[in-house]
Design a protein around this motif. Sequence first.
Motif, PDB file in Angstrom:
ATOM      1  N   ALA A 169       1.190  -1.082   0.191  1.00 10.72           N
ATOM      2  CA  ALA A 169       0.198  -0.295  -0.040  1.00 10.72           C
ATOM      3  C   ALA A 169       0.837   1.141  -0.273  1.00 10.72           C
ATOM      4  N   PHE A 170       0.489   2.572  -0.997  1.00 10.99           N
ATOM      5  CA  PHE A 170       1.633   3.257  -0.822  1.00 10.99           C
ATOM      6  C   PHE A 170       0.315   4.821  -0.662  1.00 10.99           C
ATOM      7  N   LEU A 171       0.359   5.777   0.514  1.00 10.37           N
ATOM      8  CA  LEU A 171      -0.256   6.597   0.687  1.00 10.37           C
ATOM      9  C   LEU A 171      -0.329   7.507   0.401  1.00 10.37           C
ATOM     10  N   LEU A 172      -0.673   8.780  -0.662  1.00  8.10           N
ATOM     11  CA  LEU A 172      -0.741  10.311  -1.105  1.00  8.10           C
ATOM     12  C   LEU A 172      -0.920  10.992  -0.280  1.00  8.10           C
ATOM     13  N   THR A 173       0.022  12.468  -0.601  1.00  3.09           N
ATOM     14  CA  THR A 173      -0.741  13.512   0.089  1.00  3.09           C
ATOM     15  C   THR A 173      -0.615  14.203  -1.085  1.00  3.09           C
ATOM     16  N   SER A 174      -2.394  15.054  -0.673  1.00  2.00           N
ATOM     17  CA  SER A 174      -2.636  15.465  -1.983  1.00  2.00           C
ATOM     18  C   SER A 174      -1.881  17.286  -1.711  1.00  2.00           C
ATOM     19  N   ASN A 175      -1.573  17.657  -2.596  1.00  2.00           N
ATOM     20  CA  ASN A 175      -0.457  18.753  -2.797  1.00  2.00           C
ATOM     21  C   ASN A 175      -0.778  19.922  -2.928  1.00  2.00           C
ATOM     22  N   ASN A 176      -1.716  20.053  -3.472  1.00  2.00           N
ATOM     23  CA  ASN A 176      -3.308  21.652  -3.060  1.00  2.00           C
ATOM     24  C   ASN A 176      -4.457  21.290  -1.994  1.00  2.00           C
ATOM     25  N   PRO A 177      -4.494  22.207  -1.429  1.00  2.00           N
ATOM     26  CA  PRO A 177      -6.316  21.871  -0.935  1.00  2.00           C
ATOM     27  C   PRO A 177      -7.154  22.267  -2.094  1.00  2.00           C
ATOM     28  N   ARG A 178      -7.939  21.820  -1.809  1.00  4.57           N
ATOM     29  CA  ARG A 178      -9.686  20.980  -2.059  1.00  4.57           C
ATOM     30  C   ARG A 178      -9.596  22.105  -3.241  1.00  4.57           C
ATOM     31  N   PHE A 179      -9.343  21.670  -4.715  1.00  8.04           N
ATOM     32  CA  PHE A 179     -10.075  22.977  -5.256  1.00  8.04           C
ATOM     33  C   PHE A 179     -11.264  22.256  -6.128  1.00  8.04           C
ATOM     34  N   ASN A 180     -11.995  23.643  -6.633  1.00 11.91           N
ATOM     35  CA  ASN A 180     -12.911  23.201  -7.698  1.00 11.91           C
ATOM     36  C   ASN A 180     -12.943  23.790  -9.190  1.00 11.91           C
ATOM     37  N   VAL A 181     -13.097  23.444 -10.212  1.00  8.38           N
ATOM     38  CA  VAL A 181     -13.323  23.535 -11.462  1.00  8.38           C
ATOM     39  C   VAL A 181     -14.617  23.950 -11.963  1.00  8.38           C
ATOM     40  N   MET A 182     -15.215  22.478 -11.652  1.00  2.14           N
ATOM     41  CA  MET A 182     -15.982  22.558 -12.569  1.00  2.14           C
ATOM     42  C   MET A 182     -17.782  23.421 -11.817  1.00  2.14           C
ATOM     43  N   CYS A 183     -18.721  23.077 -12.777  1.00  2.00           N
ATOM     44  CA  CYS A 183     -19.727  24.278 -12.211  1.00  2.00           C
ATOM     45  C   CYS A 183     -20.892  24.172 -11.385  1.00  2.00           C
ATOM     46  N   PHE A 184     -20.632  22.931 -11.162  1.00  4.36           N
ATOM     47  CA  PHE A 184     -22.020  22.105 -10.465  1.00  4.36           C
ATOM     48  C   PHE A 184     -21.355  22.157  -8.686  1.00  4.36           C
ATOM     49  N   GLY A 185     -20.060  22.399  -8.493  1.00  4.65           N
ATOM     50  CA  GLY A 185     -19.692  22.538  -6.964  1.00  4.65           C
ATOM     51  C   GLY A 185     -18.771  21.350  -6.797  1.00  4.65           C
ATOM     52  N   PRO A 186     -18.344  20.337  -6.926  1.00  2.84           N
ATOM     53  CA  PRO A 186     -17.872  19.141  -6.893  1.00  2.84           C
ATOM     54  C   PRO A 186     -16.414  19.581  -6.405  1.00  2.84           C
ATOM     55  N   THR A 187     -16.061  18.928  -5.489  1.00  2.00           N
ATOM     56  CA  THR A 187     -14.027  19.592  -5.018  1.00  2.00           C
ATOM     57  C   THR A 187     -13.549  18.880  -5.632  1.00  2.00           C
ATOM     58  N   PHE A 188     -12.450  18.881  -5.146  1.00  2.00           N
ATOM     59  CA  PHE A 188     -11.073  17.741  -5.924  1.00  2.00           C
ATOM     60  C   PHE A 188      -9.871  18.022  -5.052  1.00  2.00           C
ATOM     61  N   ASP A 189      -8.839  17.149  -5.233  1.00  2.00           N
ATOM     62  CA  ASP A 189      -7.758  16.174  -4.687  1.00  2.00           C
ATOM     63  C   ASP A 189      -6.844  15.715  -5.966  1.00  2.00           C
ATOM     64  N   GLN A 190      -5.598  16.264  -5.940  1.00  2.00           N
ATOM     65  CA  GLN A 190      -4.435  16.429  -6.526  1.00  2.00           C
ATOM     66  C   GLN A 190      -3.168  15.839  -5.902  1.00  2.00           C
ATOM     67  N   TYR A 191      -2.975  14.414  -6.485  1.00  2.00           N
ATOM     68  CA  TYR A 191      -1.672  13.621  -6.060  1.00  2.00           C
ATOM     69  C   TYR A 191      -0.716  12.998  -7.214  1.00  2.00           C
ATOM     70  N   THR A 192       0.242  13.748  -6.510  1.00  2.00           N
ATOM     71  CA  THR A 192       1.498  12.863  -7.267  1.00  2.00           C
ATOM     72  C   THR A 192       1.532  11.822  -6.915  1.00  2.00           C
ATOM     73  N   ILE A 193       2.260  10.703  -8.500  1.00  2.00           N
ATOM     74  CA  ILE A 193       2.864   9.649  -8.074  1.00  2.00           C
ATOM     75  C   ILE A 193       4.182   9.361  -7.347  1.00  2.00           C
ATOM     76  N   PRO A 194       4.286   9.475  -6.770  1.00  2.00           N
ATOM     77  CA  PRO A 194       5.977   9.258  -6.057  1.00  2.00           C
ATOM     78  C   PRO A 194       6.687   8.308  -6.405  1.00  2.00           C
ATOM     79  N   LYS A 195       8.363   8.150  -6.585  1.00  2.00           N
ATOM     80  CA  LYS A 195       8.833   7.744  -8.206  1.00  2.00           C
ATOM     81  C   LYS A 195       9.004   5.845  -7.188  1.00  2.00           C
ATOM     82  N   GLU A 196       8.457   5.480  -6.423  1.00  2.00           N
ATOM     83  CA  GLU A 196       8.773   4.326  -5.340  1.00  2.00           C
ATOM     84  C   GLU A 196       7.436   3.433  -5.747  1.00  2.00           C
TER      85      GLU A 196
END
Length: 438
Positions: free
Chosen positions: A381-408
């Motif tokens: 198992a690998f546990l990834l931490t979000s790069n930035n605060p949650r963000f919204n790009v869609m017009c009806f409200g959902p929020t997203f997280d963005q994660y970089t894939i580690p080399k390991e």
Amino acid sequence: MKKLLPVFLILFLGCKKEEFTLAPVVSYVDFSIKELRIAGVPDGNIKFGGTSIFVTLPADYPHGNVLKVAIKTNRDFVVETDLSNGINFEAKDVLLSVASPTFSNASFRMFVRPTAPLKVIPQGARDVTVGAEAYVSLAFQNLGTISPHGADYVTRDKLKVTLKNAASGDTIVLEKYQVGHDSLDRGIVMLNLPVTASAGKYEAEVQWGNRLAKVPYPINIKYGKLALDAKRWSFDRSKTDKILVSGYNIYPDSKYEILIENDFMPLRRYQLTRDSYNLLSLKLPGEIKSGNYKAQILVDNKPYHVSTYEGDPATNLLINSSENQPVISFVSQPSLLISSGCNYYKPTNTISRTQDIVSKSWAAGESDIKLKLVNRATRKAFLLTSNNPRFNVMCFGPTFDQYTIPKEVPNGEYEIYSAVESAPVRTSEPLGQIITIK
């Protein structure tokens, strides 16, 4: 500069221990209108109150739906409303406007209540088909004025129509409505018929304020085209063990089934129980564990069509184990952001490691949501931490997280979860799709 027309005047007569004396209250109407008379209406039936004028018509009022108004104004006010042909009030919102070169202009709402009996105009039997926009339409005489929602709401008469099934005696109460008037200046009321209404022949009675009227013809309710709320379902297994499919016009002579599958379980087919014209259900079989699934309704062996778009997740049935469990809906990548009238991420199950992973996930009261990847071959198992605060790009409200894939994190197939590390530690059910990183 014009003076503001006062609602009330405050006169300070002293200043001892912050005490003051209020001057008498002066209403808007009194300030600008000295006298208002209506032909055929006793003066005692006309009252001023705040910014409103209340008129009670006598039972023998001789001028139909028209008020023949004569006004004397105070100060330098003039009446702007055209009174030459009278004021037609039936089923209308009536405003009387005055203007002044010295004071601010003003409009006063007139509430006209007939005392003549309320009448529903005969139109012959009415047929209404159950549906999302089904209405019972009634035409009235002696309705009076209609003020909009939010305007002097306390003074508005409330409308209620009670439908009684002639065979069973069951009743339906209609209280959501729209009011207007037709070319004959008759009051027309359109009442929303709930989709839970049962078919049958109904008698109807109208209550408008404290006045009652019988509808002089039957109202026939009929079932129409099948409609199911079959786009997505979400529930906690700790609260229920059933999948519920709501809708209307669910006929007893059709066959209703549901297909359930995900990448961890082959396609299963189950027959739904028809509970009523508004509900289908399925008691969850033991083989359906908590998880994230793709579900499809069949009606008489044919897929029930549901409108979708590219931003919809591939899995639409979420069964959580508990109420506060995190949820993961889908994953995507920055290059899959579709810019259109409503921006959205296109879900994917193939992840390029040259880009971040974008996750649509949610956990009650949490902003720091991890992404857990479990390699299918090694179970590491690998546990990834979000790069930035949650963000919204869609017009009806959902929020997203963005994660970089580690080399390991090696290329391969993965189960994917959302996770919260704060107490209590919680992990979502796995996304219903196996994700490939390459």
